[in-house]
Design a protein around this motif. Structure first.
Motif, PDB file in Angstrom:
ATOM      1  N   LYS A  98       0.838  -1.192   0.000  1.00 23.53           N
ATOM      2  CA  LYS A  98       0.000   0.000   0.000  1.00 23.53           C
ATOM      3  C   LYS A  98       0.881   1.253   0.000  1.00 23.53           C
ATOM      4  O   LYS A  98       2.044   1.237   0.418  1.00 23.53           O
ATOM      5  CB  LYS A  98      -0.919  -0.002   1.224  1.00 23.53           C
ATOM      6  N   GLU A  99       0.319   2.338  -0.489  1.00 19.27           N
ATOM      7  CA  GLU A  99       1.051   3.598  -0.527  1.00 19.27           C
ATOM      8  C   GLU A  99       1.286   4.118   0.888  1.00 19.27           C
ATOM      9  O   GLU A  99       0.501   3.880   1.796  1.00 19.27           O
ATOM     10  CB  GLU A  99       0.280   4.635  -1.345  1.00 19.27           C
ATOM     11  N   GLY A 100       2.394   4.840   1.048  1.00 18.40           N
ATOM     12  CA  GLY A 100       2.720   5.404   2.356  1.00 18.40           C
ATOM     13  C   GLY A 100       4.169   5.156   2.702  1.00 18.40           C
ATOM     14  O   GLY A 100       4.864   4.370   2.046  1.00 18.40           O
ATOM     15  N   PRO A 101       4.682   5.834   3.712  1.00 24.39           N
ATOM     16  CA  PRO A 101       6.091   5.692   4.099  1.00 24.39           C
ATOM     17  C   PRO A 101       6.478   4.235   4.318  1.00 24.39           C
ATOM     18  O   PRO A 101       5.746   3.460   4.932  1.00 24.39           O
ATOM     19  CB  PRO A 101       6.188   6.495   5.397  1.00 24.39           C
ATOM     20  N   LEU A 102       7.655   3.879   3.799  1.00 19.11           N
ATOM     21  CA  LEU A 102       8.112   2.491   3.859  1.00 19.11           C
ATOM     22  C   LEU A 102       9.618   2.494   4.085  1.00 19.11           C
ATOM     23  O   LEU A 102      10.325   3.411   3.647  1.00 19.11           O
ATOM     24  CB  LEU A 102       7.766   1.762   2.561  1.00 19.11           C
ATOM     25  N   ALA A 103      10.101   1.491   4.791  1.00 14.55           N
ATOM     26  CA  ALA A 103      11.538   1.374   5.051  1.00 14.55           C
ATOM     27  C   ALA A 103      11.961  -0.071   4.847  1.00 14.55           C
ATOM     28  O   ALA A 103      11.172  -1.005   5.048  1.00 14.55           O
ATOM     29  CB  ALA A 103      11.875   1.826   6.473  1.00 14.55           C
ATOM     30  N   ALA A 142      17.314   1.782   4.302  1.00 17.52           N
ATOM     31  CA  ALA A 142      16.911   2.951   3.515  1.00 17.52           C
ATOM     32  C   ALA A 142      15.443   3.231   3.771  1.00 17.52           C
ATOM     33  O   ALA A 142      14.650   2.317   4.070  1.00 17.52           O
ATOM     34  CB  ALA A 142      17.161   2.717   2.027  1.00 17.52           C
ATOM     35  N   GLY A 143      15.048   4.497   3.680  1.00 16.85           N
ATOM     36  CA  GLY A 143      13.666   4.897   3.886  1.00 16.85           C
ATOM     37  C   GLY A 143      13.069   5.509   2.626  1.00 16.85           C
ATOM     38  O   GLY A 143      13.774   6.149   1.828  1.00 16.85           O
TER      39      GLY A 143
END
Length: 761
Positions: free
Chosen positions: A701-706, A720-721
């Motif tokens: 899903k879309e949104g901040p990911l690391a 990495a972020g």
């Protein structure tokens, strides 16, 4: 080391010149004592500012980048490169060895002299008659040649021919030594002399401090007795040749100084200002010994190393760091002159990346010599063009960079170190012809299983279980030790050990390797006894190197999708772990937190044959996690690992994170962190196994990911972020320099995560 000794000599010389020129003739004896003691210590400590490296300003720590160290989270301009020569350290020249032994011999002689002196004082104390007085103890010893004091003890020979008035003056003198704790100064000089016995300035300090002690004691006597009578006492003792302890190491030169000082007028208090000269002199020496950092520590734009311009803006500096480290490791060589001479040191190179992206103005701001300066400058000059730093309006600007290079000779590896997991595990010599390491491991496993099955004799007892044998494969390929790691029954243990000794006697191995060198490796061999002799077998786990489907907890077989089955099994395992383990109270009281790693060995029968801690953090936490391992072994059934459609025994690493509440957080909110699985679709990593790089693709899903790439014990090798993640991930990860074996890719989003395996060959 020579630089440090030169700097100590410079400090002591400056400090002592100030004392000899301005302070020694004053009557501020207590001030002079404090000055001599403080500058003696300060002179030895000030040069350490240079040895501790560049000044580290608050909020901007300097990181240490070593060979093959990955993803250090500091700006590129704060890297420190640690260079080690390939192979074993060259032997130091015979001259260096001779100097070392000469120094050590001198130090031992000084310490021996100190020990002998203390022993003599103890002998006097033990045989003397003790009489307690306020503030001191009188020890009357008929063998004492002259009165002397040591801390609160005053040693006296009653037979000494002192007149009553002279006896009182000697007593006052020694009591001044006792009340002033002068023995502590003498003991400090003795210990310091063991380190700096060869240094002439140390003996200047020693003589000056002992003289000041006598000035202080004389001053105490003259407060109650006339100068003329006391002076005559000193002269009589000098003329008689008698050693008078009130004049420690009594000599004519010291006697003359003392008589002159007794007749001198008190120094004006205005001369106390001379002691303030110590402040600017000490500051100047500290500034001289501290290398300039040459780095603008304010936040600002940084240049980007070649090959990282196409990376996302937030990942450019991490990429620059990695690329620059790789470049330095490939091009920087330990100078032969330094290597042969056994020389180490730190070189700090400063340069500017101009608006065109070229490194210019390369200079050494801290030198180490022996070719190390030239090696560091040369590698900076060979760097490819940078992408220049940019101002707020996008225009290129120049940026200054500073890189410390620490040249350190690699210590010889301990021949006694035993590894549990290495990059290349030991394999049977009979399997060396197999094409890949994984094939060699499979061959070794099958050969051992066949050997155990053909030699194991089931004892005629009503008992069953799994006996775990440990055996250490040496660097020569021999099994040098073997023993029971976990027993079940004396008869079963004895039989398993007998078979283990047969393996020791009849097999030869290709030793394990770690970072290019052969090492000792501790292997475990679980032997399962089940009901009858036909049930005996080995469950020796084979470390998976590629194409292996990890074991999973049973109970999710009804799901058709493989990823769904794995996610279901992971969730069940997490639920089971968090139901069983609690945060131990002793660990909470000690403030212990962190991640433990439980290693589970899962056999062909779907049972846990062995478990152990791969990493611990606190005895109470470790014990709690091991208890979980025991419960998992007794109560769970697993779907074995698969390779090539065939079930194989395999190891599974289970990290368990313990976290204490942060300030303002409720205690019940802290404890074990149980990340929930996130839904990842279409995950692929190709090639897998991989060597230099792997392309990772998936949808979420879309949104901040690391993402984080970790080894089996939880060490982060890369992270990495992606704060603007759009739902589709398609990136190439650089694997060069990473350890070989199974790595774990943690994909985190919101409060959940997904873990995938990537194999590096």
């Amino acid at each position: 080391m020579l630089t440090y000794l030169f700097q100590v000599s410079l400090c002591w010389a400056v400090f002592y010149l100030l004392y000899a020129g301005l302070l020694s003739r004053t009557t501020f004896f207590q001030w002079n004592r404090g000055y001599l003691l403080s500058t003696l210590v300060l002179g030895a400590l000030l040069p350490l500012a240079a040895w501790l490296g560049p000044v580290m300003e608050p909020g901007h720590p300097i990181g240490l980048a070593q060979y093959k160290l990955q993803a250090i989270a500091v700006p590129v301009h704060e890297l420190e490169v640690l260079v080690t020569p390939e192979g074993n350290t060259a032997a130091r020249p015979w001259m260096g060895q001779a100097l070392f032994w000469a120094y050590a011999t001198g130090a031992l002689l000084v310490l021996g002299k100190l020990a002998v002196g203390l022993g003599q004082i103890w002998s006097c104390y033990r045989r003397g008659v003790k009489k307690a007085f306020p503030g001191y103890t009188l020890v009357e010893d008929p063998k004492t040649a002259a009165p002397f004091s040591f801390f609160r003890l005053l040693f006296w020979n009653p037979a000494l021919p002192f007149a009553p008035e002279d006896r009182e003056r000697v007593l006052q003198h020694e009591l001044a030594h006792i009340r002033g704790w002068h023995s502590a100064d003498i003991l400090l000089l003795g210990i310091t002399g063991a380190v700096f016995w060869w240094h002439p300035l140390f003996y200047c300090y020693d003589r000056a401090l002992r003289t000041v002690h006598e000035y202080l004691a004389d001053e105490a006597v003259l407060a109650h007795h006339p100068k003329k009578a006391y002076g005559h006492l000193l002269l009589r003792q000098a003329q008689s040749g008698q050693v008078l302890a009130l004049a420690n190491h009594f000599s004519h030169t010291q006697l003359k100084k003392r008589i002159l000082m007794m007749t001198r007028k008190k120094s004006p208090r205005l001369q106390l200002l001379n002691y303030l000269l110590l402040l600017p002199i000490g500051a100047a020496l500290l500034l001289a010994f501290t290398p300039p950092s040459g780095v603008d520590r304010e936040e600002g734009p940084l240049p980007v190393f070649s090959g990282c311009g196409a990376a996302a803006p937030e990942a450019q500096q991490a990429c620059s760091q990695k690329k620059m480290m790789e470049f330095i490791q490939q091009h920087l060589q330990y100078p032969e002159a330094a290597k042969k001479g056994g020389h180490e040191g730190k070189v700090i190179v400063q340069f500017t990346v101009n608006k065109a992206g070229q490194a210019e103005g390369i200079k050494v701001v801290k030198s180490a010599g022996y070719g190390m300066d030239e090696a560091a400058v040369a590698v900076v000059g060979q760097m490819p063009s940078w992408q220049p730093a940019t101002a707020a309006d996008g225009s290129p600007i120049a940026a200054q960079m500073t890189i410390p290079f620490s040249f350190r000779l690699a210590p010889a590896a301990s021949s006694e170190e035993v590894f549990k997991v290495v990059e290349e595990m030991p394999v049977l010599s009979s399997c060396r012809e197999q094409e890949s390491q994984q094939a060699q491991l499979n061959c070794s496993y099958e050969s051992l299983a066949a050997f155990v099955s053909s030699n194991l004799q089931y004892p005629e007892i009503d008992a069953e279980g799994t006996v775990v044998i440990g055996m250490v494969v040496s660097t020569t390929g021999e099994i040098e030790s073997i023993g029971i790691k976990r027993g079940v029954h004396p008869a079963l243990d004895q039989e398993a050990l007998r078979v283990g000794k047969l393996i020791q006697a009849e097999t030869s191995w290709i030793p394990g390797r770690q970072r290019g060198r052969t090492v000792k490796v501790d292997l475990i061999l679980p032997i399962r006894f089940k009901g009858t002799a036909e049930g005996a077998a080995t469950d020796m786990p084979v470390p998976a190197l590629g194409g292996v489907q990890k074991p999973r907890l049973a109970g999710c077989e009804s799901l058709a999708d493989a990823q769904a089955r794995q996610a279901c099994a992971d969730r069940k395992l997490l639920e089971l772990v968090y139901q069983q383990v609690k945060y131990p109270k002793p660990a909470i009281e000690d403030g212990a937190q962190g991640t433990t790693v439980l290693k589970l060995s899962i056999g062909l029968d779907g049972k846990i044959s062995a478990y152990e801690l791969a990493r611990g953090i606190h005895p109470a936490i470790d014990e709690a996690v091991l208890q979980v391992g025991k419960i998992l072994q007794e109560e769970t059934t697993w779907i074995p690992g698969q390779q090539g459609g065939k079930a194989v025994a395999a190891n599974l690493m289970l990290p368990v994170k313990f976290k204490l509440p942060e300030e303002g957080q409720a205690a019940e909110e802290a404890g074990l962190e149980a990340p929930q699985p996130i839904k990842i679709q279409g995950f692929s990593a190709s090639p897998n196994p991989a060597q230099e790089e792997v392309r990772v693709k998936f949808q979420a899903k879309e949104g901040p990911l690391a993402i984080r790439l970790m080894d089996a014990v939880g060490k982060v090798l890369y992270e990495a972020g992606y704060p603007g993640f759009d739902g589709i991930f398609d990136q190439v990860l650089d694997l060069r320099g990473l350890p070989r074996g199974i790595l774990f890719l943690h994909i985190s989003q919101d409060e959940g995560q997904s873990v995938q395996q990537i194999v590096v060959q």
